[in-house]
Scaffold this motif. Structure first.
Motif, short mmCIF file in Angstrom:
data_model
loop_
_atom_site.label_atom_id
_atom_site.label_comp_id
_atom_site.label_asym_id
_atom_site.label_seq_id
_atom_site.Cartn_x
_atom_site.Cartn_y
_atom_site.Cartn_z
N HIS A 1 -0.71 9.29 -0.01
CA HIS A 1 -2.09 9.15 -0.45
C HIS A 1 -2.76 10.50 -0.38
O HIS A 1 -2.20 11.46 0.16
CB HIS A 1 -2.84 8.11 0.39
CG HIS A 1 -2.68 8.33 1.86
ND1 HIS A 1 -3.31 9.33 2.53
CD2 HIS A 1 -1.91 7.70 2.77
CE1 HIS A 1 -2.97 9.29 3.80
NE2 HIS A 1 -2.10 8.32 3.98
N THR B 1 0.86 -1.19 0.00
CA THR B 1 0.00 0.00 0.00
C THR B 1 0.89 1.24 0.00
O THR B 1 1.75 1.37 0.88
CB THR B 1 -0.87 0.05 1.28
OG1 THR B 1 -1.40 -1.25 1.52
CG2 THR B 1 -1.98 1.06 1.17
N ARG C 1 -5.94 -2.36 3.03
CA ARG C 1 -6.36 -1.05 3.53
C ARG C 1 -7.20 -0.25 2.55
O ARG C 1 -7.90 0.66 2.95
CB ARG C 1 -5.12 -0.24 3.84
CG ARG C 1 -4.34 -0.92 4.89
CD ARG C 1 -3.22 -0.10 5.34
NE ARG C 1 -2.89 -0.54 6.67
CZ ARG C 1 -2.04 0.06 7.44
NH1 ARG C 1 -1.46 1.14 7.03
NH2 ARG C 1 -1.78 -0.41 8.62
N THR C 2 -7.08 -0.55 1.27
CA THR C 2 -7.81 0.29 0.31
C THR C 2 -8.90 -0.56 -0.35
O THR C 2 -8.80 -1.79 -0.42
CB THR C 2 -6.87 0.82 -0.79
OG1 THR C 2 -6.37 -0.31 -1.52
CG2 THR C 2 -5.70 1.59 -0.20
N TRP C 3 -9.93 0.13 -0.87
CA TRP C 3 -10.99 -0.58 -1.57
C TRP C 3 -10.46 -1.27 -2.83
O TRP C 3 -10.88 -2.36 -3.18
CB TRP C 3 -12.14 0.39 -1.91
CG TRP C 3 -12.99 0.57 -0.70
CD1 TRP C 3 -13.09 1.67 0.08
CD2 TRP C 3 -13.81 -0.44 -0.10
NE1 TRP C 3 -13.91 1.42 1.14
CE2 TRP C 3 -14.38 0.13 1.06
CE3 TRP C 3 -14.13 -1.76 -0.40
CZ2 TRP C 3 -15.23 -0.56 1.90
CZ3 TRP C 3 -14.99 -2.46 0.44
CH2 TRP C 3 -15.53 -1.86 1.57
#
Ligand code: FAD
Length: 401
Positions: free
Chosen positions: A72, A68, A373-375
């Motif tokens: 961001h 990840t 952690r992210t979609w």
């Protein structure tokens, strides 16, 4: 810049977070940026999703899913791709070395109000000769790619005409040193890979494939006679073991930064010792002003917590809450379920309630999903599972040599 803090206008405090692993990245996403100016310093621009690495190395997930990015758009953090070399606790500054050799800037210093030390741990090789050059490790997506590539090379080499049965057997003998959770998971994933996708792509090699796990004790009892070479492992107990690939999952040791810091450490397997508010002590047991340590690099006094992502995340969330809203409770680890995959749709769950079998395997897969952690990662994980069912594992992924 100033922010309203209660009734007063107060300047934003500078927080420096050392490390972009589970601890550093969880802290960075949980801190209140209206109160703090956040700077993350790390040689890595991403956080590896370590529970997924073994599966990625064995073709279940795309390598992109298992990292990840630390930069961001959700938060305005500063990121500096550098290695922290030392911390001046009196001057409240950190000295850093940029991770680029071709810059005119060879080092630089950044000031902090609060520093959070989270450099994790590194591979424990027990000073075994040549292990770092010849064995493979599993800490990030690069390592997973190397393993995937080496496995494929072993099968391709063994397919070259003219090799004897013994040569094929050696090339297709996969050794994992370390029987902890990582070692067991890697061997389970290898076993699944070899009994499914590789079995149908290389049916002529099926009888020659074998996997062996060597216990940690074998590694820790290594003497001068024990070493790893290009194609074999020498152990005191078993002599020479020929192998196509040796993967070391022999546990953790402290990083160079942690070793060099003048702070109080735990007695065995040294880690930075903190109080139950995660504050760091000087060697003469005074609390250092504005200095905290979390993740694998630190342990809480009298707690003896394991080096897991679960502990790292719980500490990071606690510290963020403590700094955001000035809570006064001590940190207390909440035991979470430990899940591991045993291959062939079998798994084991322990920690809270203990069970094994298909249900435990489903729990492990679900936890994989929750760890991301992210979609984008979550969607790609499900796509990976579906593709695995329909087309088998992605064994021809591009991997650097
Ligand atoms: C293959 C594998 C599978 C795992 N599976 C699980 C699991 O299923 N469940 C679980 O709970 N745990 C698991 N773990 C353990 C978990 O990954 C670690 O406990 C966790 O990564 C610790 O987080 P951390 O932030 O302390 O350290 P790390 O994640 O190691 O991050 C440390 C960071 O600090 C950086 N750094 C190091 N030195 C410096 C320096 N001098 N200056 C600046 N930055 C520095 C590193 O580059 C890195 O970015 C697994 C580990 C591995 C290797």
């Amino acid at each position: 810049m100033s922010v309203q803090n209660g009734d007063e206008w107060a300047p934003r405090k500078n927080i420096i977070i050392i490390g972009s692993g589970w601890a550093g990245s969880t802290l960075e996403t949980s801190l209140d940026e209206t109160k703090y100016s956040l700077t993350v310093i790390s040689p890595e621009t991403t956080t590896p999703c370590t529970p997924l690495l073994a599966s990625a190395a064995c073709g279940l997930y795309d390598f992109n899913i298992v990292e990840t990015p630390i930069r961001h758009t959700i938060k305005k953090i500063k990121f500096v791709k550098a290695r922290v070399e030392s911390i001046g606790f009196k001057a409240k500054s950190v000295k850093c070395i940029p991770c680029f050799d071709d810059l005119s800037v060879k080092d630089f210093t950044l000031d902090y109000d609060i520093v959070v030390i989270a450099p994790g741990s590194t591979n424990h090789t027990f000073n075994t000769p040549r292990v770092s050059e010849h064995a493979l490790f599993l800490r990030n997506a690069r390592d997973a790619m190397k393993i995937a590539s080496r496995i494929q090379d072993c099968f391709e080499k063994a397919s070259i005409p003219g090799l004897t049965d013994t040569q094929k057997r050696c090339l297709l003998h996969f050794v994992i040193v370390g029987a902890g959770p990582t070692g067991v998971e890697v061997s389970s994933e290898l076993s699944d890979l070899f009994s499914t996708s590789y079995a149908s792509l290389y049916p002529h090699l099926k009888p020659y494939v074998s996997i062996a796990i060597h216990e940690d004790y074998a590694m820790s009892s290594f003497t001068k006679r024990n070493r790893v070479e290009g194609d074999c492992l020498h152990t005191k107990e078993m002599g020479r073991i020929n192998a196509g690939l040796v993967i070391c999952a022999t546990g953790n040791k402290s990083t160079d930064l942690e070793d060099s810091l003048p702070v109080k450490k735990t007695p065995r397997n040294p880690r930075i010792l903190t109080d139950s508010f995660l504050r760091v002590y000087s060697p003469d047991s005074e609390l250092l002003d504005g200095v905290y340590a979390i993740g694998d690099a630190a342990d809480v006094e009298n707690a003896c917590l394991p080096t897991t992502a679960e502990v790292a995340c719980q500490k990071a969330k606690y510290l963020a809450k403590a700094l955001n809203v000035a809570v006064k409770e001590e940190f207390q680890y909440q035991q979470a379920a430990i899940v591991a995959c045993l291959g062939q749709n079998d798994g084991v769950v322990s920690g809270k309630t203990d069970y094994s079998g298909a249900q435990a395997w489903i729990a492990w897969r679900s936890k994989n999903f929750l760890w991301t952690r992210t979609w984008r990662q979550k969607v790609l994980i499900v796509v990976g599972w579906v593709l695995n069912l329909v087309t088998g594992r992605a064994i021809a992924q591009f991997a650097p040599r």
